[in-house]
Every structure is written in structure tokens, then in C-alpha cells.
Design an enzyme around this catalytic site. Structure first.
Site, mmCIF file in Angstrom:
data_model
loop_
_atom_site.group_PDB
_atom_site.id
_atom_site.type_symbol
_atom_site.label_atom_id
_atom_site.label_comp_id
_atom_site.label_asym_id
_atom_site.label_seq_id
_atom_site.Cartn_x
_atom_site.Cartn_y
_atom_site.Cartn_z
ATOM 1 C CE LYS A 148 -26.706 -16.865 -1.929
ATOM 2 N NZ LYS A 148 -26.835 -15.482 -2.361
ATOM 3 C CE LYS A 195 -19.131 -18.258 -9.475
ATOM 4 N NZ LYS A 195 -19.374 -16.795 -9.620
ATOM 5 C CB THR A 246 -15.530 -11.678 -4.355
ATOM 6 O OG1 THR A 246 -16.883 -11.910 -3.955
ATOM 7 C CG2 THR A 246 -15.294 -12.305 -5.706
ATOM 8 C CB SER A 277 -23.723 -15.313 -0.071
ATOM 9 O OG SER A 277 -23.363 -14.053 -0.574
ATOM 10 C CE LYS A 325 -24.694 -13.227 -11.394
ATOM 11 N NZ LYS A 325 -23.596 -13.660 -10.525
HETATM 12 N N1 LIG Z 1 -18.718 -8.622 -6.057
HETATM 13 C C1 LIG Z 1 -18.767 -9.943 -5.910
HETATM 14 O O1 LIG Z 1 -18.969 -10.474 -4.788
HETATM 15 C C2 LIG Z 1 -18.552 -10.853 -7.077
HETATM 16 C C3 LIG Z 1 -18.145 -10.361 -8.294
HETATM 17 N N2 LIG Z 1 -17.875 -11.221 -9.313
HETATM 18 C C4 LIG Z 1 -17.435 -10.720 -10.614
HETATM 19 O O2 LIG Z 1 -16.291 -9.883 -10.454
HETATM 20 C C5 LIG Z 1 -16.293 -8.860 -11.468
HETATM 21 C C6 LIG Z 1 -16.170 -7.520 -10.776
HETATM 22 O O3 LIG Z 1 -17.238 -7.364 -9.859
HETATM 23 P P1 LIG Z 1 -17.271 -6.171 -8.812
HETATM 24 O O4 LIG Z 1 -15.900 -5.835 -8.384
HETATM 25 O O5 LIG Z 1 -18.272 -6.544 -7.820
HETATM 26 O O6 LIG Z 1 -17.834 -5.000 -9.716
HETATM 27 P P2 LIG Z 1 -17.688 -3.437 -9.500
HETATM 28 O O7 LIG Z 1 -18.794 -2.833 -10.264
HETATM 29 O O8 LIG Z 1 -17.515 -3.114 -8.062
HETATM 30 O O9 LIG Z 1 -16.292 -3.097 -10.222
HETATM 31 C C7 LIG Z 1 -16.090 -3.285 -11.574
HETATM 32 C C8 LIG Z 1 -14.794 -2.600 -11.943
HETATM 33 O O10 LIG Z 1 -14.507 -2.855 -13.302
HETATM 34 C C9 LIG Z 1 -14.184 -1.613 -13.918
HETATM 35 N N3 LIG Z 1 -14.370 -1.644 -15.356
HETATM 36 C C10 LIG Z 1 -15.499 -1.531 -16.074
HETATM 37 N N4 LIG Z 1 -15.219 -1.594 -17.378
HETATM 38 C C11 LIG Z 1 -13.879 -1.747 -17.476
HETATM 39 C C12 LIG Z 1 -12.971 -1.888 -18.562
HETATM 40 N N5 LIG Z 1 -13.388 -1.890 -19.824
HETATM 41 N N6 LIG Z 1 -11.642 -2.033 -18.292
HETATM 42 C C13 LIG Z 1 -11.204 -2.034 -17.012
HETATM 43 N N7 LIG Z 1 -12.015 -1.923 -15.964
HETATM 44 C C14 LIG Z 1 -13.331 -1.782 -16.190
HETATM 45 C C15 LIG Z 1 -15.057 -0.611 -13.217
HETATM 46 O O11 LIG Z 1 -14.617 0.703 -13.466
HETATM 47 P P3 LIG Z 1 -15.566 1.978 -13.213
HETATM 48 O O12 LIG Z 1 -15.797 2.017 -11.733
HETATM 49 O O13 LIG Z 1 -14.719 3.100 -13.699
HETATM 50 O O14 LIG Z 1 -16.803 1.756 -13.998
HETATM 51 C C16 LIG Z 1 -14.855 -1.070 -11.783
HETATM 52 O O15 LIG Z 1 -13.603 -0.622 -11.306
HETATM 53 C C17 LIG Z 1 -17.591 -9.069 -12.257
HETATM 54 O O16 LIG Z 1 -17.293 -9.862 -13.376
HETATM 55 C C18 LIG Z 1 -18.470 -9.843 -11.300
HETATM 56 O O17 LIG Z 1 -19.394 -10.646 -11.983
HETATM 57 C C19 LIG Z 1 -17.988 -12.576 -9.165
HETATM 58 C C20 LIG Z 1 -18.383 -13.115 -7.984
HETATM 59 C C21 LIG Z 1 -18.765 -12.303 -6.866
HETATM 60 O O1 LIG Z 2 -23.120 -13.691 -3.145
HETATM 61 C C1 LIG Z 2 -23.833 -14.339 -3.900
HETATM 62 O O2 LIG Z 2 -24.635 -15.153 -3.529
HETATM 63 C C2 LIG Z 2 -23.763 -14.149 -5.375
HETATM 64 C C3 LIG Z 2 -22.380 -14.185 -5.929
HETATM 65 C C4 LIG Z 2 -22.449 -14.062 -7.402
HETATM 66 O O3 LIG Z 2 -23.362 -13.495 -7.953
HETATM 67 C C5 LIG Z 2 -21.400 -14.661 -8.208
HETATM 68 O O4 LIG Z 2 -20.614 -15.441 -7.673
HETATM 69 O O5 LIG Z 2 -21.336 -14.396 -9.414
#
Ligand SMILES: NC(=O)C1=CN([C@@H]2O[C@H](COP(=O)(O)OP(=O)(O)OC[C@H]3O[C@@H](n4cnc5c(N)ncnc54)[C@H](OP(=O)(O)O)[C@@H]3O)[C@@H](O)[C@H]2O)C=CC1
Ligand SMILES: O=C(O)CCC(=O)C(=O)O
Length: 421
Positions: free
Chosen positions: A100, A124, A193, A355, A136
Site C-alpha cells: 500500500k 507507518k 492527514t 485509506s 510507493k
Molecule cells: N496528502 C496526503 O495524504 C499525505 C501527504 N504526505 C506528505 O505530506 C507532504 C505534503 O503533501 P501534500 O500536502 O499532499 O502536498 P501538496 O502538493 O498538496 O502541497 C505541498 C505544499 O508544499 C509547498 N511547497 C513546495 N515546495 C516548497 C518549499 N520549498 N517551501 C515551502 N513550501 C513548499 C507547495 O507549494 P506550491 O503549491 O506553491 O507548490 C504546497 O503548498 C509531502 O511530504 C507528502 O509526502 C504524507 C502522507 C499523506
Molecule cells: O493514502 C494512502 O494510502 C497513501 C498515503 C501515503 O502515500 C503516505 O502516507 O505517504
């Protein structure tokens, strides 16, 4: 976009009558993780292995991914010209359940990056006691340079290739999670998240005797899905969000109530840049690391808390909403400075947990209410926190090592019981 895709992949699952989950529909972007991502993750795993005193052979078993694939993905761009992209799929471990993990699109995504993220998924899911393994996918692509239609084509191509592969190699194709709520998706997945991160923050603050998030100050790096949900929920609970950043810049407000998060979200939803937000003060993007606050929440990128950042960061706690934001050497500096780190495999596990709940609802052919989903998420985040905390106390190790010890015990037990060893 993922409605039709989900349907296509879901039908593969039912054809084979399997309950495997690949999570190919869970798409997150903007991951920039610098050199040695897999080795960084392995360093943390080894530290926990040493605490558990497991047989040396176990290290290789838990660190080595079961399968890695690299493929070329060719699509016709909207202008009719073909273009090729590299795609990766790493299946790290399935001792506890089917592989997953999400699919990451980023211009810097590579096999090493995906390898590390797949491994984090295994630990995780184990920490949250979700019956999945870890995997992944990743595609090297700058999504900002592609239309939505092109991204959809690329995703379909990626899914198709691994579907074809599975027919011959027995790799379980999966149910896609993160589907729209009108197409078998779960309520609460979008916020999961960020919401899980806030449950984690509450648990952490309470455990350290700090009380609730109300009146605590926060700085959030990254204001996409995870950062924005965490910020919104923290503000709703009386937390003071002093700074948020995205790729375009950083907004800072040192006033008594900090940034008006709903107002900022309205600005962003209108399509305006964070760097053009007229309220508060505009800082340079990376000046967020200089903001004095109680809790710093990296919610954007891997590998951002490097040694120099760890030396200067001015917060009491770090809460890793992003995957792999802290390098091992920076982690040591934070320990020396007495800054506790709530680790990624716990903090951001709300996403995979919901999920899992989506998958459960699909199996039941029954939809839960948002409240039911959020309650389940809370229960699971609370239980996982307690296990991580107890192990960290028992062994006298940081929370990250505590978290990995809990996960490793579960993964190793399943590996041994299933006879994989
Ligand atoms: N979404 C989920 O369910 C999950 C997410 N994660 C992790 O959480 C993190 C964020 O994911 P998610 O919110 O989904 O991603 P998004 O793409 O929705 O958001 C990422 C954010 O980070 C910003 N960003 C990019 N580069 C920079 C930088 N150099 N400095 C500051 N901000 C920056 C982006 O800005 P801009 O829009 O301007 O590009 C955007 O606001 C990732 O590491 C992901 O792996 C982990 C588990 C689950
Ligand atoms: O929702 C999922 O199954 C994936 C979540 C994920 O990619 C992560 O936790 O980094």
C-alpha cells in the site's frame, strides 16, 4: 480525474477476487528529497533495530525492498507530440498485508526517493496497525508543466503498466483509495492527514505536559493538502498560526491571533499566490525556519531540516507532517538541543489510515459518516501514540526510535510467523 481511473483499477481487483491495495490513486506532489533518502530512512531503522537486539539477518530482511520496477512511460502531449517520463514502483514489504502506498509526481522523484518512501509506508502501516504492507510509486515529472488531461494520461499509463505486469507476475493489483466521495470514496480522506497531524500534536503536547494546542504558536511549511488542513484545524482549536509558507513565499503575522487562516484559504482558493497575500508580513520562503514558535510543522518536502536548519530553528517541538523532512544528522542536532520530533511515520499516518477505512467501507459496501471516520482516525492515532510513547520511555530513546521499534516488532513478527524468514 480519478473517478474513471479508480473504476478501472477497481475492476481489476474484483476480477482477480483479491483484497490487495496499491493505493495508486493517492497522489501527492512536491516532494524534493535530497541525496541518500533511502539511506536516511535506513539509518533510523538501524537505530531501532539496535534497540531491539534482533538477529543481524533481520536487518537485511526488513531493509531490502521486495521488488523494484522502473518503466518508461510515453504519452502524447496535448499538442500531439510524444514525450517520455520515468516511472518507479517499489514494493517494500507485505508481511502484514498487501502493498500500500501513494504515487508521487515530482520533477526530482527517482528510485532512491521512492525506495525510501515505500519503506516508510511499511513502518507507518505497522505503527497504526493497519493491515497493509508498504509500497510507493513515483514519476519524474514537473506537474506544473502538464495539463490536467496530460497528468491523467500519465497516471493511467502508469497504472496500466503495473496492471499488465501483475497478470504475469502475480503482483496483486489493488483497489485505489482516495477516490471521490461520490464514487466509493470515504468522507474524511481529504482532511485525514492534516487532521491526523493535529491529533498527533494534541497527544504530543499533552504527553509533554503542555496542555492543548490553544494559545500555542505554530509555523507551517507547505500549505497544500496537509499543511492547510492542519493549519485550519489548529486555528479552529485556538492555536496561533504565526507563519505559513509555500513554494512562492512565506506569510508571517506576529499579532496576538496570528494569521487569519480561513481568510488566507479564501485568498488561495481564488487562485491568488500566497506571496501576494496582503495581510501580515511577507518573508522569504525559507525564513519560515527563523520564526520563533512552539511547534514547527514541515508539511511540504523531504530533507528540508538539514544540519544548519536544525542548529538555528527556533521552536520547542517539530511535527513531521511531510515524509522524511529531517536528515539523520540534523535529527542528532535536534536531540542535543532538546527539541522533540514527532516522527513522520506517526504524524502523517492519518492519510493511509483513512485509506484503510475507505477500503473497509468498500468491502462492506456501506458508507460511514464523516464523524464515524474521524472518530476511528482519532482512536487509531491515540493508540499509536501510546505505543510509540511507551516504547520510547521503556528504551529511553526519542519518539522516532520508539515508533520504529513498535513497527519493527510488528513487521518482524509477521515475517517470522508467515515463514518468510
Ligand atoms: N496528502 C496526503 O495524504 C499525505 C501527504 N504526505 C506528505 O505530506 C507532504 C505534503 O503533501 P501534500 O500536502 O499532499 O502536498 P501538496 O502538493 O498538496 O502541497 C505541498 C505544499 O508544499 C509547498 N511547497 C513546495 N515546495 C516548497 C518549499 N520549498 N517551501 C515551502 N513550501 C513548499 C507547495 O507549494 P506550491 O503549491 O506553491 O507548490 C504546497 O503548498 C509531502 O511530504 C507528502 O509526502 C504524507 C502522507 C499523506
Ligand atoms: O493514502 C494512502 O494510502 C497513501 C498515503 C501515503 O502515500 C503516505 O502516507 O505517504
Amino acid at each position: 480525474m480519478f473517478g474513471a481511473l479508480s473504476k478501472a483499477v477497481g475492476s481489476v481487483c474484483s476480477r482477480q477476487g483479491q483484497a490487495a491495495v496499491t493505493g495508486l490513486g493517492s497522489v501527492t506532489g512536491h516532494q524534493v528529497r535530497r541525496a541518500g533518502h533511502a539511506e536516511n530512512t535506513n539509518t533510523f531503522i538501524r537505530e531501532a533495530l539496535a534497540v531491539l537486539d534482533l538477529p543481524p539477518a533481520m536487518e537485511k530482511i526488513v531493509i531490502t525492498p521486495q521488488r523494484e520496477m522502473t518503466v518508461e512511460l510515453i504519452i502524447n502531449r496535448d499538442d500531439g507530440k510524444p514525450e517520455s517520463f520515468m516511472g518507479y514502483r517499489v514494493q517494500h514489504d507485505n508481511a502484514r498485508g498487501p502493498f500500500k502506498g501513494g504515487l508521487r509526481f515530482h520533477k526530482d522523484a527517482d528510485l532512491d526517493d521512492v525506495r525510501s518512501l515505500a519503506s516508510l509506508m511499511s513502518f507507518k502501516t505497522a505503527l497504526l496497525d493497519v493491515p497493509f504492507g508498504g509500497a510507493k510509486g513515483g514519476i519524474t515529472v514537473d506537474t506544473k508543466a502538464l495539463s490536467e488531461h496530460e497528468i491523467e494520461k500519465l497516471t493511467r499509463k502508469f497504472v496500466q503498466i503495473f496492471d499488465e505486469y501483475s497478470k504475469f507476475e502475480g503482483y496483486s493489483p489493488g483497489v485505489v483509495t482516495g477516490k471521490p466521495t461520490w464514487l466509493h470514496g470515504s468522507h474524511g480522506r481529504e482532511s485525514a492527514t492534516g487532521r491526523g497531524t493535529v491529533f498527533g500534536i494534541k497527544n504530543m503536547l499533552q504527553a509533554f505536559g503542555e496542555g492543548p494546542p490553544a494559545d500555542k504558536t505554530f509555523a507551517i511549511q507547505g500549505f497544500g493538502n496537509v499543511g492547510a488542513w492542519a493549519g485550519r484545524l489548529l486555528a479552529e482549536q485556538g492555536g496561533i498560526v504565526k507563519a505559513v509558507s509555500d513554494a512562492s513565499g512565506c506569510v508571517y503575522d506576529d499579532g496576538p491571533s496570528g494569521i487569519d487562516v480561513p481568510k488566507l484559504l479564501r485568498h488561495l482558493h481564488r487562485g491568488d499566490d500566497l506571496s501576494k497575500y496582503p495581510h501580515g508580513q511577507q518573508l522569504l520562503r525559507d525564513e519560515i525556519f527563523d520564526v520563533k514558535c512552539d511547534v514547527f510543522v514541515p508539511a511540504a518536502l523531504g530533507g528540508v531540516i538539514t544540519d544548519p536548519v536544525a542548529r538555528k530553528i527556533s521552536c520547542k517541538y517539530i511535527v513531521e507532517a511531510a515524509n522524511g523532512p529531517t536528515t539523520p544528522s540534523a535529527d542528532l542536532i535536534l536531540r542535543d538541543r532538546g527539541i522533540p520530533v514527532l516522527p513522520d511515520i506517526y504524524t502523517n499516518a492519518g492519510g493511509v489510515t483513512v485509506s484503510f477505512l475507505e477500503w473497509v467501507q468498500n468491502l462492506q459496501n456501506f458508507k460511514w459518516t464523516t464523524e464515524q471516520v474521524n472518530d476511528q482516525l482519532k482512536t487509531r492515532m491515540d493508540e499509536a501514540f501510546q505505543s510509540m510513547w511507551d516504547s520510547s520511555q521503556e528504551h529511553g530513546v526519542p519518539l522516532r526510535t520508539g515508533a520504529f521499534t513498535v513497527s519493527l516488532r510488528r513487521v518482524v513478527r509477521a515475517t517470522v510467523n508467515r515463514g518468510f524468514n
